[in-house]
Design a protein around this motif. Structure first.
Motif, PDB file in Angstrom:
ATOM      1  N   HIS A 144      37.426  43.805  36.242  1.00 43.60           N
ATOM      2  CA  HIS A 144      37.626  42.269  35.981  1.00 43.60           C
ATOM      3  C   HIS A 144      38.512  42.116  34.672  1.00 43.60           C
ATOM      4  N   ARG A 145      39.616  41.753  34.520  1.00 45.22           N
ATOM      5  CA  ARG A 145      40.518  41.603  33.493  1.00 45.22           C
ATOM      6  C   ARG A 145      40.249  40.203  32.711  1.00 45.22           C
ATOM      7  N   LEU A 146      40.734  39.996  31.586  1.00 44.78           N
ATOM      8  CA  LEU A 146      41.031  38.845  30.665  1.00 44.78           C
ATOM      9  C   LEU A 146      39.601  38.463  30.064  1.00 44.78           C
ATOM     10  N   ILE A 147      38.757  39.287  30.121  1.00 42.60           N
ATOM     11  CA  ILE A 147      37.439  38.855  29.575  1.00 42.60           C
ATOM     12  C   ILE A 147      36.926  39.616  28.508  1.00 42.60           C
ATOM     13  N   ASP A 148      37.499  40.491  27.992  1.00 41.64           N
ATOM     14  CA  ASP A 148      37.202  41.449  26.727  1.00 41.64           C
ATOM     15  C   ASP A 148      37.300  40.397  25.416  1.00 41.64           C
ATOM     16  N   ASP A 149      36.236  40.553  24.919  1.00 44.52           N
ATOM     17  CA  ASP A 149      36.051  39.621  23.448  1.00 44.52           C
ATOM     18  C   ASP A 149      35.558  38.311  23.762  1.00 44.52           C
ATOM     19  N   ALA A 150      35.433  37.960  25.054  1.00 46.74           N
ATOM     20  CA  ALA A 150      34.942  36.574  25.316  1.00 46.74           C
ATOM     21  C   ALA A 150      33.702  36.274  24.566  1.00 46.74           C
ATOM     22  N   LEU A 151      33.384  35.158  24.234  1.00 45.44           N
ATOM     23  CA  LEU A 151      31.890  34.613  23.696  1.00 45.44           C
ATOM     24  C   LEU A 151      30.956  34.927  24.711  1.00 45.44           C
ATOM     25  N   LEU A 152      29.884  35.677  24.370  1.00 53.35           N
ATOM     26  CA  LEU A 152      28.734  36.120  25.270  1.00 53.35           C
ATOM     27  C   LEU A 152      28.042  34.798  25.391  1.00 53.35           C
ATOM     28  N   THR A 153      28.020  34.117  26.463  1.00 57.58           N
ATOM     29  CA  THR A 153      27.100  32.789  26.628  1.00 57.58           C
ATOM     30  C   THR A 153      26.453  33.127  28.015  1.00 57.58           C
ATOM     31  N   PRO A 154      25.543  32.080  28.256  1.00 55.31           N
ATOM     32  CA  PRO A 154      24.975  31.887  29.384  1.00 55.31           C
ATOM     33  C   PRO A 154      25.816  31.550  30.584  1.00 55.31           C
ATOM     34  N   GLY A 155      27.109  30.763  30.041  1.00 54.70           N
ATOM     35  CA  GLY A 155      28.267  30.408  31.293  1.00 54.70           C
ATOM     36  C   GLY A 155      28.995  31.737  31.518  1.00 54.70           C
ATOM     37  N   LEU A 156      29.142  32.351  30.646  1.00 55.25           N
ATOM     38  CA  LEU A 156      29.975  33.850  31.055  1.00 55.25           C
ATOM     39  C   LEU A 156      29.014  34.867  31.964  1.00 55.25           C
ATOM     40  N   LEU A 157      27.632  34.839  31.687  1.00 57.09           N
ATOM     41  CA  LEU A 157      26.680  35.537  32.272  1.00 57.09           C
ATOM     42  C   LEU A 157      26.765  34.964  33.788  1.00 57.09           C
ATOM     43  N   ASN A 158      26.750  33.673  34.015  1.00 56.47           N
ATOM     44  CA  ASN A 158      26.763  33.255  35.330  1.00 56.47           C
ATOM     45  C   ASN A 158      28.094  33.679  36.143  1.00 56.47           C
ATOM     46  N   GLU A 159      29.068  33.445  35.207  1.00 57.80           N
ATOM     47  CA  GLU A 159      30.548  33.781  35.967  1.00 57.80           C
ATOM     48  C   GLU A 159      30.587  35.079  36.361  1.00 57.80           C
ATOM     49  N   LEU A 160      30.090  36.140  35.486  1.00 55.64           N
ATOM     50  CA  LEU A 160      30.374  37.484  35.848  1.00 55.64           C
ATOM     51  C   LEU A 160      29.646  38.033  36.947  1.00 55.64           C
ATOM     52  N   GLN A 161      28.291  37.214  37.013  1.00 51.95           N
ATOM     53  CA  GLN A 161      27.251  37.434  38.218  1.00 51.95           C
ATOM     54  C   GLN A 161      27.950  36.987  39.573  1.00 51.95           C
ATOM     55  N   ASP A 162      28.450  35.566  39.526  1.00 50.54           N
ATOM     56  CA  ASP A 162      29.151  35.114  40.538  1.00 50.54           C
ATOM     57  C   ASP A 162      30.195  36.043  41.193  1.00 50.54           C
ATOM     58  N   TRP A 163      31.064  36.444  40.208  1.00 49.99           N
ATOM     59  CA  TRP A 163      32.117  37.218  40.577  1.00 49.99           C
ATOM     60  C   TRP A 163      32.072  38.435  41.082  1.00 49.99           C
ATOM     61  N   SER A 164      30.873  39.159  40.611  1.00 52.07           N
ATOM     62  CA  SER A 164      30.338  40.385  41.239  1.00 52.07           C
ATOM     63  C   SER A 164      29.840  40.017  42.651  1.00 52.07           C
ATOM     64  N   ILE A 165      29.232  39.075  42.837  1.00 49.86           N
ATOM     65  CA  ILE A 165      28.616  38.742  44.257  1.00 49.86           C
ATOM     66  C   ILE A 165      29.905  38.691  45.275  1.00 49.86           C
ATOM     67  N   SER A 166      30.984  38.004  44.611  1.00 49.28           N
ATOM     68  CA  SER A 166      32.160  37.462  45.406  1.00 49.28           C
ATOM     69  C   SER A 166      32.816  38.756  45.978  1.00 49.28           C
ATOM     70  N   GLN A 167      32.895  39.740  44.937  1.00 48.53           N
ATOM     71  CA  GLN A 167      33.659  40.938  45.251  1.00 48.53           C
ATOM     72  C   GLN A 167      32.848  41.717  46.513  1.00 48.53           C
ATOM     73  N   ILE A 168      31.447  41.862  46.262  1.00 52.65           N
ATOM     74  CA  ILE A 168      30.839  42.566  47.169  1.00 52.65           C
ATOM     75  C   ILE A 168      30.893  41.815  48.699  1.00 52.65           C
ATOM     76  N   LYS A 169      30.910  40.501  48.622  1.00 54.04           N
ATOM     77  CA  LYS A 169      30.827  39.809  49.921  1.00 54.04           C
ATOM     78  C   LYS A 169      32.131  40.078  50.427  1.00 54.04           C
ATOM     79  N   ASN A 170      33.263  40.026  49.945  1.00 50.51           N
ATOM     80  CA  ASN A 170      34.433  40.269  50.388  1.00 50.51           C
ATOM     81  C   ASN A 170      34.641  41.969  51.076  1.00 50.51           C
ATOM     82  N   GLU A 171      33.472  42.591  51.031  1.00 46.66           N
ATOM     83  CA  GLU A 171      33.527  43.948  51.402  1.00 46.66           C
ATOM     84  C   GLU A 171      32.468  43.901  52.674  1.00 46.66           C
TER      85      GLU A 171
END
Length: 609
Positions: A144-171
């Motif tokens: 996952h690019r363009l996330i380094d040094d992003a503010l560590l917030t609950p919104g970012l946590l949810n975004e990374l979780q949703d992104w991870s689920i999306s990646q495995i669902k595409n498999e």
């Protein structure tokens, strides 16, 4: 009252996200530390007054009106404001903890001196590492690019979780679940995946009444029954339905039960079947451009459609274009929902530097489309009539002819999915035009044209790091008359130059003289760095080339070349591209005027490679 409830909900969600942090990080106590006399110390001088009862040691944090009310009390003495008039320090600390988390502060300290709350925000937490745990043993998730040094917030946590689920669902793991945890002190986020069973789509279950014949909605499926599940193809199916304007909403969800078989539940919501779309664009070649599409969808039980499309562009008197097209796509078959009959009428005026034409064209095409595992193909064939008036430039003053047309398109799912941000996949278009003197035409000729694009993402990155692209266009005209160029309308001829093929040459400026060519080959390669050199802008380099010929299947020297560089920006309203390209020719014919070397600058809004 509803606004306050929304804010309280936000705070609870933030605290819930905090509860999911890694065991190594322990959140500070919820209640403020009692420090009598703290307000008189030198340390307290660093805290600015937010309101009489709340002070904070960070001047950069600004709270909005509703947040301020929940921290300092509601000044309104009405029915809503009165209960929120006074906020105790322990309640204010509860609220401000959630507000700070949304801004990346996870280690605040609270001191209470009497009725005054002192807030030490602590350090700002930023993302330093992200990893996925779990998933199939053979699965290598993209980086996952363009996330380094992003503010560590609950919104970012949810975004990374949703992104991870999306990646495995595409498999193929349609029912995967995930849990995310964070360590704000180390800046680490870990997503723990539970992929479940690999799924195959076995059936579709409909809810709601679409008013359509059974099987019609399957026309938009980007998958086939029995194919492995890919979440991207489910979303592509929804997009196709939305683009065709036949429903107000189509929701597709997975019915998860143990085992490899998966049922897709399709929820239908009817809406208006009439739509109006307006789009604007611009380029240095065509000037201002506009498009208006009026569409009537869901005609009859087979969801046939009719539309009127108006296109126009204007750069100057010698370069402008206007077109009106009306067509009706009738899905006539009660057995196959993807077979159609398509009458089409087109009025077109085109003015270029070397010619100007006014065409009336009508055709009747019969066609069908089919879904493959990796893409969609569509074929059409039928008769047409062209009445072309040449108002300026070489060629016949008027051409009236009957012709037969055949075209085919292959569109890969990845190319279709990433249509607004091309990064992978392919599209190929083939077209054949045939006319003969036996049909009343003044000439006999057949034109064959094949064009396509292919894109590759280099490495496993999301968003992509480097994208390589290739496009090509090959065309030729066959005729028993070897000297037929001056008898052909523009529709049968080939021109090069401009955005579509040779960016260093003026639009449709080749061959010189404006007479058009019987054969042409062009190709382009492009490399694009996606937000690497500049944070929000892509940089790209390209090489365009092309040749022309005055006979069927024959190309002639010189070879036209056009290298260049440019920038690309994906804005919320469309894609901007600007470029600089050099033009030159190699293997020039001795005795002819040289083409020389010149630079050409251009831009487009709404166009892609």
């Amino acid at each position: 009252m509803r606004s306050i409830s929304v804010f309280i909900t936000t705070v609870f969600l933030s605290l819930f996200a905090l509860a999911q942090e890694t065991p190594e990080f322990q959140p500070p106590p919820l209640l403020p530390e009692m420090r009598d006399g703290f307000g008189q110390t030198n340390e307290a001088r660093a805290f600015r007054v937010l309101c009489p009862r709340v002070r904070i040691n960070n001047d950069d944090i600004k709270f909005n009106g509703m947040e301020t009310r929940l921290l300092c009390g509601d000044p309104e003495r009405d029915q809503i404001g009165e209960p929120w008039r006074d906020i105790p320090p322990n309640e204010a600390s509860f609220f401000i903890r959630g507000f700070l988390q949304t801004r990346g502060f996870h280690e605040p300290k609270f001191y209470q001196d009497g009725s005054i709350l002192f807030v030490d925000t602590g350090p700002l937490s930023r993302l330093k590492s992200f990893r996925i745990v779990g998933g199939p043993s053979t699965w290598d998730p993209p980086k996952h690019r363009l996330i380094d040094d992003a503010l560590l917030t609950p919104g970012l946590l949810n975004e990374l979780q949703d992104w991870s689920i999306s990646q495995i669902k595409n498999e193929g793991y349609a029912c995967a679940t995930a849990e995310s945890r964070a360590d704000p002190r180390r800046g680490e986020v870990v997503v723990f995946l539970a992929p479940g069973d690999f799924k195959y789509i076995k059936r579709i279950e409909d809810t709601g009444d679409s008013g359509l014949r059974e099987g019609v909605l399957d026309r938009y499926n980007a998958f086939r029954i029995g194919d492995p599940y890919k979440e991207r193809l489910i979303r592509l199916t929804q997009r196709r339905t939305a683009n065709d304007d036949i429903l107000q909403a189509l929701v597709m969800r997975e019915k998860c039960v143990p085992g490899p078989d998966l049922t897709i539940v399709r929820d239908v919501v009817l809406g208006s079947a009439r739509s109006l779309r307006i789009a604007l664009g611009a380029s240095s070649e065509e000037g201002a451009k506009g498009r208006v599409v009026v569409r009537q969808s869901r005609i009859g039980e087979s969801a046939s459609s009719a539309e009127v499309r108006i296109l126009g562009s204007y750069l100057r008197e010698l370069v402008n274009h206007q077109s009106i097209q009306a067509k009706f796509r009738w899905y006539y078959s009660a057995v196959d929902a993807r077979e159609f009959l398509e009458p089409d009428i087109i009025f077109d005026h085109t003015a270029e530097e070397d010619y100007e034409t006014q065409d009336f064209e009508t055709k009747l095409m019969v066609g069908l489309n089919r879904e493959a595992r990796s893409g969609n193909w569509e074929i059409r064939a039928g008769p047409g009539y062209l009445d072309s008036l040449q108002q300026r430039g070489p060629g016949p003053d008027r051409s009236s002819l009957l012709y037969a047309e055949f075209d085919a398109r292959w569109l890969e799912h990845d190319f279709e999915w990433f249509n607004t941000s091309p990064r992978t996949g392919e599209v190929i278009d083939a077209n054949i035009l045939v006319t003969t003197e036996d049909w009343g035409s003044k000439f006999t000729a057949q034109k064959l044209q094949v064009a396509g694009q292919k894109l590759w993402m280099i490495g496993r990155f999301d968003p992509p790091l480097l994208i390589l692209g290739m496009r090509f266009n090959v065309s030729t005209v066959f005729s028993p008359n070897s000297d037929i160029t001056n008898e052909l309308p523009v529709k049968f001829l080939t021109y090069l130059g401009g955005e579509s093929d040779l960016r260093g040459f003026d639009r449709q400026s080749l061959p010189r003289g404006g007479g058009g060519a019987l054969s042409g080959v062009s190709g382009s390669v492009e490399a694009r760095l996606h937000r690497v050199i500049l944070r929000r802008v892509d940089t790209f380099a390209f090489l365009d080339s092309g040749v022309l010929g005055g006979e069927a299947l024959k190309i002639e020297m010189p070879v036209f070349m056009s290298p260049g560089v440019g920038f690309r920006y994906e804005s919320p309203v469309g894609v901007f591209r600007t470029y600089a390209a050099q033009r030159f020719a190699i293997a020039e014919v001795p005795g002819e005027d040289p083409y020389g070397r010149e630079w050409r600058f251009g831009f487009t809004f709404g166009e892609e490679f």
